[in-house]
Design a protein around this motif. Structure first.
Motif, PDB file in Angstrom:
ATOM      1  N   ASN A 167      -4.942  -4.372  -1.795  1.00 36.96           N
ATOM      2  CA  ASN A 167      -4.295  -5.476  -1.103  1.00 36.96           C
ATOM      3  C   ASN A 167      -4.405  -6.735  -1.960  1.00 36.96           C
ATOM      4  O   ASN A 167      -5.504  -7.139  -2.326  1.00 36.96           O
ATOM      5  N   ASP A 168      -3.260  -7.289  -2.331  1.00 36.74           N
ATOM      6  CA  ASP A 168      -3.241  -8.486  -3.146  1.00 36.74           C
ATOM      7  C   ASP A 168      -2.625  -9.626  -2.329  1.00 36.74           C
ATOM      8  O   ASP A 168      -1.414  -9.633  -2.076  1.00 36.74           O
ATOM      9  N   LYS A 169      -3.449 -10.561  -1.909  1.00 35.59           N
ATOM     10  CA  LYS A 169      -2.979 -11.640  -1.034  1.00 35.59           C
ATOM     11  C   LYS A 169      -1.954 -12.535  -1.718  1.00 35.59           C
ATOM     12  O   LYS A 169      -1.021 -13.034  -1.088  1.00 35.59           O
ATOM     13  N   TYR A 170      -2.107 -12.732  -3.035  1.00 31.06           N
ATOM     14  CA  TYR A 170      -1.209 -13.644  -3.747  1.00 31.06           C
ATOM     15  C   TYR A 170       0.228 -13.124  -3.736  1.00 31.06           C
ATOM     16  O   TYR A 170       1.171 -13.862  -3.428  1.00 31.06           O
ATOM     17  N   SER A 171       0.410 -11.847  -4.058  1.00 33.44           N
ATOM     18  CA  SER A 171       1.761 -11.290  -4.160  1.00 33.44           C
ATOM     19  C   SER A 171       2.236 -10.626  -2.875  1.00 33.44           C
ATOM     20  O   SER A 171       3.433 -10.369  -2.707  1.00 33.44           O
ATOM     21  N   GLY A 172       1.308 -10.324  -1.994  1.00 32.28           N
ATOM     22  CA  GLY A 172       1.659  -9.598  -0.782  1.00 32.28           C
ATOM     23  C   GLY A 172       1.654  -8.092  -0.945  1.00 32.28           C
ATOM     24  O   GLY A 172       2.036  -7.356  -0.027  1.00 32.28           O
ATOM     25  N   LEU A 173       1.205  -7.602  -2.098  1.00 33.72           N
ATOM     26  CA  LEU A 173       1.188  -6.163  -2.348  1.00 33.72           C
ATOM     27  C   LEU A 173       0.184  -5.452  -1.452  1.00 33.72           C
ATOM     28  O   LEU A 173      -0.982  -5.835  -1.368  1.00 33.72           O
ATOM     29  N   GLN A 174       0.657  -4.402  -0.801  1.00 31.41           N
ATOM     30  CA  GLN A 174      -0.191  -3.447  -0.109  1.00 31.41           C
ATOM     31  C   GLN A 174       0.200  -2.071  -0.617  1.00 31.41           C
ATOM     32  O   GLN A 174       1.360  -1.665  -0.487  1.00 31.41           O
ATOM     33  N   ALA A 175      -0.751  -1.359  -1.212  1.00 29.76           N
ATOM     34  CA  ALA A 175      -0.409  -0.109  -1.884  1.00 29.76           C
ATOM     35  C   ALA A 175      -1.543   0.896  -1.784  1.00 29.76           C
ATOM     36  O   ALA A 175      -2.702   0.544  -1.538  1.00 29.76           O
ATOM     37  N   ILE A 176      -1.174   2.170  -1.999  1.00 27.43           N
ATOM     38  CA  ILE A 176      -2.144   3.268  -2.017  1.00 27.43           C
ATOM     39  C   ILE A 176      -1.862   4.128  -3.232  1.00 27.43           C
ATOM     40  O   ILE A 176      -0.701   4.426  -3.541  1.00 27.43           O
ATOM     41  N   ILE A 177      -2.900   4.529  -3.940  1.00 26.34           N
ATOM     42  CA  ILE A 177      -2.794   5.518  -5.014  1.00 26.34           C
ATOM     43  C   ILE A 177      -3.649   6.716  -4.636  1.00 26.34           C
ATOM     44  O   ILE A 177      -4.809   6.560  -4.243  1.00 26.34           O
ATOM     45  N   ALA A 178      -3.074   7.900  -4.765  1.00 24.18           N
ATOM     46  CA  ALA A 178      -3.801   9.140  -4.488  1.00 24.18           C
ATOM     47  C   ALA A 178      -3.733  10.047  -5.704  1.00 24.18           C
ATOM     48  O   ALA A 178      -2.646  10.316  -6.224  1.00 24.18           O
ATOM     49  N   VAL A 179      -4.890  10.493  -6.168  1.00 23.05           N
ATOM     50  CA  VAL A 179      -4.983  11.473  -7.256  1.00 23.05           C
ATOM     51  C   VAL A 179      -5.470  12.770  -6.637  1.00 23.05           C
ATOM     52  O   VAL A 179      -6.568  12.833  -6.086  1.00 23.05           O
ATOM     53  N   HIS A 180      -4.658  13.802  -6.727  1.00 29.18           N
ATOM     54  CA  HIS A 180      -4.996  15.069  -6.078  1.00 29.18           C
ATOM     55  C   HIS A 180      -5.862  15.956  -6.956  1.00 29.18           C
ATOM     56  O   HIS A 180      -6.921  16.416  -6.544  1.00 29.18           O
ATOM     57  N   ASN A 181      -5.414  16.208  -8.198  1.00 27.39           N
ATOM     58  CA  ASN A 181      -6.125  17.150  -9.057  1.00 27.39           C
ATOM     59  C   ASN A 181      -5.832  16.828 -10.517  1.00 27.39           C
ATOM     60  O   ASN A 181      -4.682  16.580 -10.881  1.00 27.39           O
ATOM     61  N   THR A 182      -6.866  16.841 -11.353  1.00 23.83           N
ATOM     62  CA  THR A 182      -6.690  16.557 -12.786  1.00 23.83           C
ATOM     63  C   THR A 182      -7.234  17.684 -13.656  1.00 23.83           C
ATOM     64  O   THR A 182      -7.576  17.465 -14.817  1.00 23.83           O
ATOM     65  N   ASN A 183      -7.295  18.899 -13.137  1.00 18.87           N
ATOM     66  CA  ASN A 183      -7.818  20.016 -13.919  1.00 18.87           C
ATOM     67  C   ASN A 183      -6.985  20.294 -15.166  1.00 18.87           C
ATOM     68  O   ASN A 183      -7.527  20.675 -16.212  1.00 18.87           O
ATOM     69  N   LEU A 184      -5.683  20.140 -15.078  1.00 20.24           N
ATOM     70  CA  LEU A 184      -4.813  20.455 -16.203  1.00 20.24           C
ATOM     71  C   LEU A 184      -4.539  19.253 -17.105  1.00 20.24           C
ATOM     72  O   LEU A 184      -4.007  19.404 -18.199  1.00 20.24           O
ATOM     73  N   GLY A 185      -4.888  18.045 -16.640  1.00 24.70           N
ATOM     74  CA  GLY A 185      -4.637  16.841 -17.429  1.00 24.70           C
ATOM     75  C   GLY A 185      -4.602  15.628 -16.527  1.00 24.70           C
ATOM     76  O   GLY A 185      -4.824  15.719 -15.313  1.00 24.70           O
ATOM     77  N   PRO A 186      -4.320  14.449 -17.084  1.00 28.00           N
ATOM     78  CA  PRO A 186      -4.257  13.234 -16.261  1.00 28.00           C
ATOM     79  C   PRO A 186      -3.174  13.349 -15.201  1.00 28.00           C
ATOM     80  O   PRO A 186      -2.153  14.004 -15.405  1.00 28.00           O
ATOM     81  N   ALA A 187      -3.396  12.728 -14.054  1.00 33.01           N
ATOM     82  CA  ALA A 187      -2.439  12.805 -12.962  1.00 33.01           C
ATOM     83  C   ALA A 187      -1.206  11.961 -13.282  1.00 33.01           C
ATOM     84  O   ALA A 187      -1.316  10.855 -13.802  1.00 33.01           O
TER      85      ALA A 187
END
Length: 350
Positions: A19-39
């Motif tokens: 949550n960034d109050k200055y810009s108003g950004l509300q966001a979610i990042i989800a990383v499920h699995n990185t066994n084979l490489g970066p997500a």
């Protein structure tokens, strides 16, 4: 409710809220699995009804990216990001820069790229604050369009190849005269429509954004259909190219087409719908297999940094789907279950 208790959690490695109050950004990042490489997974901006809906979407999408990368044979894992808000009314450069800072907190475990509601220009703002923004700088491309990093042409080509494979398997014919109903005419859907038109298909299209269907009607001679009716048409193929879960217990009984093959992620409301499709004689092309052209393009552009075999890699989607269709018949299992088994053997063995 805790994220760990969410019914779509599915052993995600990392879920972060920002949550960034200055810009108003509300966001979610989800990383499920990185066994084979970066997500790797695009950033979507959407007018979600609430944060719960956004969380459900990002969890489902990031899991799907893990399966997509595994089936596409690229050394990547699965992740996704979502921004809460109307992309046409609420988006600002400051918000996109804040998103870049959020992505950078993952220090390379997660790369983002373009998705619904996000443009290449938006990614360029993100890139000011992170080296982990993909789909901006392209060294080569698979079409005559400007090589600006947009993976949509590659995604559309892969879906087109997949539709051809599904039609050939189900109807033993090519696309000439085949009736295709396209649900959603965004950056991928309109390109898919052009490919299909050039191959001789008859088009029926629907989109909540009227200018999109106007283009399809005037440029391609497509028949405009009300979005509520597009899945019920008496056609050969329906191609979901909008948001997910459109193939569900309510819509499925009214579907007359015997092929479902489109670009949307998470087309099935639940895994059991795939079995229902099979029982009804409907051939379903698993979404994360048929729409993998974008991740293949970004992998060749950003990760591997090579143009060798990019187009053939995308065109191989057709053979992958054909193998899944054959496996489905041989094992008497739904196509999505067969695809899941193959993908899990690849990313869980590490």
């Amino acid at each position: 409710m805790s994220v760990l208790d969410h019914n779509e959690y599915n052993n995600h490695e990392h879920v972060a809220f920002f949550n960034d109050k200055y810009s108003g950004l509300q966001a979610i990042i989800a990383v499920h699995n990185t066994n084979l490489g970066p997500a790797l997974g695009g950033c979507r901006m959407w007018s979600y009804a609430n944060s719960e809906e956004a969380l459900t979407d990002v969890l489902r999408l990031s899991k799907g990216m893990t399966y997509k990368a595994a089936m596409a044979n690229v050394a990547l894992g699965g992740g996704k990001s979502v921004i809460l808000g109307d992309p046409r009314a609420a988006k600002t450069p400051a918000m996109m820069e804040a998103m870049g800072k959020f992505v950078d907190t993952f220090k390379g475990r997660y790369y983002t790229a373009e998705d619904s509601g996000i443009s290449v220009e938006d990614l360029q703002h993100m890139e000011k604050h992170s080296n982990y923004i993909a789909g901006i700088h392209s060294k080569y491309h698979i079409s005559e369009e400007k090589s600006d990093g947009n993976p949509s042409p590659a995604t559309a080509l892969g879906v087109f190849v997949g539709v051809k494979a599904a039609v050939a398997y189900q109807y033993n014919t090519d696309l000439r005269g085949v009736k295709v109903a396209i649900q959603g005419l965004g950056s991928v859907g309109i390109r898919l429509a052009r490919h299909l038109k050039n191959a001789g298909a008859e088009l029926f299209v629907a989109d909540v954004y009227k200018p999109n269907v106007t283009v399809a009607a005037e440029e391609l001679g497509a028949v405009i259909v009300d979005p509520q009716d597009i899945l019920t048409l008496d056609v050969d193929v329906i191609a979901p190219c909008a948001l997910g879960a459109t193939i569900n217990p309510t819509s499925l009984p009214n579907i007359k087409a015997k092929v479902i093959a489109g670009a949307a992620n998470n087309q099935l409301a639940n895994e059991g719908i795939g079995t229902e499709c099979r029982n009804r004689g409907i051939l379903y092309a698993p979404d994360y297999v048929i729409n993998a052209g974008g991740i293949i393009d970004i992998y060749h552009q950003k990760i591997e940094s090579s143009d060798r075999g990019l187009k053939s890699h995308i065109e191989n989607i057709g053979q992958t789907l054909t193998d899944i269709f054959k496996g489905s018949d041989e094992q008497d299992l739904a196509t999505n279950i067969v695809a899941n088994k193959i993908a899990e053997e690849r990313f869980l063995k590490k």
